[in-house]
Design a protein around this motif. Sequence first.
Motif, short mmCIF file in Angstrom:
data_model
loop_
_atom_site.label_atom_id
_atom_site.label_comp_id
_atom_site.label_asym_id
_atom_site.label_seq_id
_atom_site.Cartn_x
_atom_site.Cartn_y
_atom_site.Cartn_z
N ASP A 391 1.25 -1.03 0.53
CA ASP A 391 -0.38 0.52 0.12
C ASP A 391 0.50 1.13 0.16
OD1 ASP A 391 0.79 0.01 2.30
OD2 ASP A 391 -0.93 0.61 3.70
N THR A 392 1.77 0.86 -0.49
CA THR A 392 3.33 2.63 -0.68
C THR A 392 1.71 4.01 -1.49
OG1 THR A 392 3.20 1.66 -3.50
CG2 THR A 392 4.93 0.61 -1.47
N GLN A 393 1.33 3.50 -2.09
CA GLN A 393 -0.12 4.50 -2.80
C GLN A 393 -0.77 5.24 -1.93
OE1 GLN A 393 2.32 5.82 -5.33
NE2 GLN A 393 -0.13 6.72 -5.32
N SER A 394 -1.20 4.76 -0.79
CA SER A 394 -1.96 5.37 0.65
C SER A 394 -2.76 6.75 0.77
CB SER A 394 -1.52 4.32 2.14
OG SER A 394 -2.42 4.94 3.40
N TYR A 395 -3.68 6.81 0.10
CA TYR A 395 -3.51 8.48 0.29
C TYR A 395 -5.12 8.22 1.15
CZ TYR A 395 -4.39 13.14 -0.66
OH TYR A 395 -4.81 14.80 -0.45
N TYR A 396 -5.42 8.45 2.87
CA TYR A 396 -6.61 8.47 3.31
C TYR A 396 -7.73 7.41 2.90
CZ TYR A 396 -5.50 13.32 4.37
OH TYR A 396 -4.03 13.97 4.93
N ARG A 397 -6.93 5.95 2.54
CA ARG A 397 -7.91 5.02 2.61
C ARG A 397 -8.77 4.65 3.70
NH1 ARG A 397 -3.80 0.92 -1.12
NH2 ARG A 397 -3.99 2.78 -3.45
N PRO A 398 -9.33 3.95 3.10
CA PRO A 398 -10.32 3.42 4.39
C PRO A 398 -9.37 2.19 5.83
CG PRO A 398 -11.99 3.58 2.82
CD PRO A 398 -10.75 3.48 2.41
N LEU A 399 -10.44 2.17 7.04
CA LEU A 399 -8.61 1.63 7.81
C LEU A 399 -9.02 0.08 7.37
CD1 LEU A 399 -9.58 3.23 11.36
CD2 LEU A 399 -7.47 3.84 9.52
N LEU A 400 -7.92 -0.38 7.42
CA LEU A 400 -7.98 -1.99 6.34
C LEU A 400 -7.64 -2.82 7.98
CD1 LEU A 400 -5.07 -1.84 3.79
CD2 LEU A 400 -8.07 -1.71 3.45
N PRO A 401 -8.83 -4.12 8.37
CA PRO A 401 -8.33 -5.06 9.44
C PRO A 401 -7.43 -5.79 9.47
CG PRO A 401 -10.16 -5.51 8.17
CD PRO A 401 -9.55 -4.52 7.02
N CYS A 402 -6.65 -5.52 8.47
CA CYS A 402 -5.02 -6.57 8.07
C CYS A 402 -4.40 -6.01 7.95
CB CYS A 402 -5.60 -7.37 7.17
SG CYS A 402 -5.17 -5.85 5.88
N ILE A 403 -2.76 -6.66 8.17
CA ILE A 403 -2.06 -6.27 8.66
C ILE A 403 -1.09 -6.04 7.81
CG2 ILE A 403 1.02 -7.27 9.89
CD1 ILE A 403 -0.64 -8.88 11.42
N SER A 404 -0.79 -4.94 7.19
CA SER A 404 0.16 -4.76 6.10
C SER A 404 1.70 -4.48 6.10
CB SER A 404 -0.31 -3.12 5.51
OG SER A 404 -0.91 -2.94 5.61
N GLY A 405 2.34 -3.84 4.69
CA GLY A 405 4.06 -4.28 4.51
C GLY A 405 4.47 -5.70 4.73
N THR A 406 3.94 -6.97 4.89
CA THR A 406 4.57 -7.66 4.67
C THR A 406 5.58 -8.02 3.59
OG1 THR A 406 2.86 -9.13 4.60
CG2 THR A 406 3.22 -8.96 6.66
N SER A 407 4.65 -7.67 2.61
CA SER A 407 5.63 -8.72 1.06
C SER A 407 6.20 -7.19 0.55
CB SER A 407 4.62 -8.58 0.03
OG SER A 407 3.24 -7.22 -0.16
N SER A 408 6.19 -6.11 1.54
CA SER A 408 7.47 -5.10 0.83
C SER A 408 9.20 -5.10 0.40
CB SER A 408 7.09 -4.15 1.82
OG SER A 408 7.96 -2.73 1.56
N LYS A 409 9.46 -5.07 -0.49
CA LYS A 409 10.80 -4.89 -0.31
C LYS A 409 11.41 -4.11 0.86
CE LYS A 409 11.49 -6.07 -5.54
NZ LYS A 409 11.47 -5.44 -6.64
N ARG A 410 10.97 -3.28 1.24
CA ARG A 410 11.79 -2.53 2.19
C ARG A 410 11.36 -2.92 4.18
NH1 ARG A 410 7.79 1.90 2.64
NH2 ARG A 410 9.51 3.24 4.49
N TRP A 411 10.78 -4.33 3.96
CA TRP A 411 11.24 -5.53 5.03
C TRP A 411 12.27 -4.98 5.87
CZ3 TRP A 411 6.69 -6.05 8.40
CH2 TRP A 411 6.87 -7.27 9.18
N ILE A 412 12.74 -4.40 6.84
CA ILE A 412 14.01 -3.98 7.33
C ILE A 412 14.09 -3.93 8.10
CG2 ILE A 412 16.76 -3.53 6.84
CD1 ILE A 412 16.00 -3.38 4.04
#
Length: 618
Positions: A391-412
């Motif tokens: 969700d790198t383009q997040s811009y006032y989207r509705p809140l998500l009930p799930c865990i984000s970012g786990t597939s990102s290349k920035r997971w460091i």
Amino acid sequence: MGSSWLKKQSFVIGPKPPLSWLILCLISLLALIAVLSSSSSSSLNTAVGSSPRTTTAESLIYTSYRRIKEQAAVGYLELRTLSSGGGGARQKEVGLCGKERENFVPCHNVSANLVAGFKEGEEFDRHCEVYKGTEKCLVRPPKDYKAPLQWPSGRDVIWSGNVKITKDQFLSSGSMTKRLMLLEENQIAFHAEDGMIFNSVKDYTRQLAEMIGLGSDTELPQAGIRNILDINCGFGSFGAHLLSLKIMAVCIAAYEATGSQVQLSLERGLPAMIGNFISRQLPYPSLSYDMVHCAQCGIMWVEKNGMFLIEVDRVLKPGGYFVLTSPTSRPQGSSREKKRIMANPMEGLTQQLCWTLLAQQDETFIWQKTADIDCYASRKQRTIQVCKGDDTQSYYRPLLPCISGTSSKRWIAIQNRSSESELRVQPEEFYEDFQYWRSAVNNYWSLLTPLIFSDHPKRPGDEDPLPPYNMIRNVMDMSANFGGLNAALLEEKKSVWVMNVVPARASNALPLILDRGFAGVMHDWCEPFPTYPRTYDMLHAYGLISHLSSERCSMVDLFLEMDRILRPEGWVILSDTMGAIEMARMFATQVRWDARIVDLQNGSDQRLLVCQKPFVKK
């Protein structure tokens, strides 16, 4: 007001000529421009997301042609005004708003939101669709408004007439506020050096460092903590101390009619913006911050099935920390009983999010987000699912009930971060961008320094100012690309901070900006920016006018918004193609700015428009 350097070009004109003569002049000028343009390749299509590049020098003949074309185009704009019945050299100026809009924040009209049917806290959210269609006018300063004190004096003392908080509101605001602030005649003083609150903040940050396992708060950057999201920051004292440690702390707080948190922080020269997550995500990508901090922020984290806590997890980086300090809910009893009572309401949620309760001391709790991506698959219960995609383009989207970012290349993990892992762009492009802005910053300051000296002499009680310290503290880069302007300002040791804004439909380098430890946000410039009026000393934009000329944005609305968030006597620097700058100059005139087009004399089509907003007196 201002220096003659910024005065608009004028023409000696006698009695108003016949309209037929003016039309003939216009046709002649347009024909001249069309002929000259056939040998040029100027374009309005500068890409905001691309790196600025210098071009090879052109011949003297071509440079002279550029100058002639610019003069002809400017003359055409002047004559067009006359032929339309203006009778003078200036475009028609936008009128001033009434007193009721002195602290106007578009998209945050609570009463209109209630009428529109928003409730259960959503009326305090951002609703730009309700705002559309309002009067176009210039938001003027309050009667008692004064130019802020120069940094760092302005961090500790502000003029009470500059913010929307009255003496009665201050006196009724509670004991904590009285400890933080002292109202002295027409000033609000924040005791930062010798008062109880300074020692308290310093002790508090040292306590946090010790709970993480560090010896001192000066070691926080060594532990990977470079940027912090401070939720409902009060009046910014926590962030002010962190800035002295070279840690960027950005305050977010919901819109308040009194403007007490975000407005006061920005008035002190501290990073802040209006924001909350009652129903929508914050305008940051996943994995944005090393720490999220909440001290008496008033949020019930276990409500809505933990949706607020899931949003914190979304913006928190792997290995990052969530700090919760809540003295009002301190339980009674033994330490073991305290820990059990406090942990129970959030224990299940934090386990689902793969957070570990790292430490607890009195009323302060610190959780650490996992850096082990396999943790989510090994959970005993999986009531909170893992999101699909990024969700790198997040811009006032509705809140998500799930865990984000786990597939990102920035997971460091923040503890394992290196400068190479931050780039994620071609190194040549990145360093070319930085070299460009290193040169540009020197040029900007060369332009502004003599103007600040000449236009703003020593004020009573001030020592001789060292430009730009006396005028510029809060800077907004409206099209930040990689954050090169921010980096160049830091290298030059300018006493400023930069809000790096990435346009919503431009190439998205916001993750890179945040990974560099800078303040940054995504924003759609077709909409108002979430801040109070008069909160920035300088606005800068490279290529933004060209980018927005093909969008649905109204240029009039854009310049009105820029004027709203710019302080009186503040500066605007627009860098763009010649055609875009000519158009911008016309709108700058309409909002009453003093403006000057600067030819960089490098043979390129690039021009600067340097503007100053006047101090409109009552």
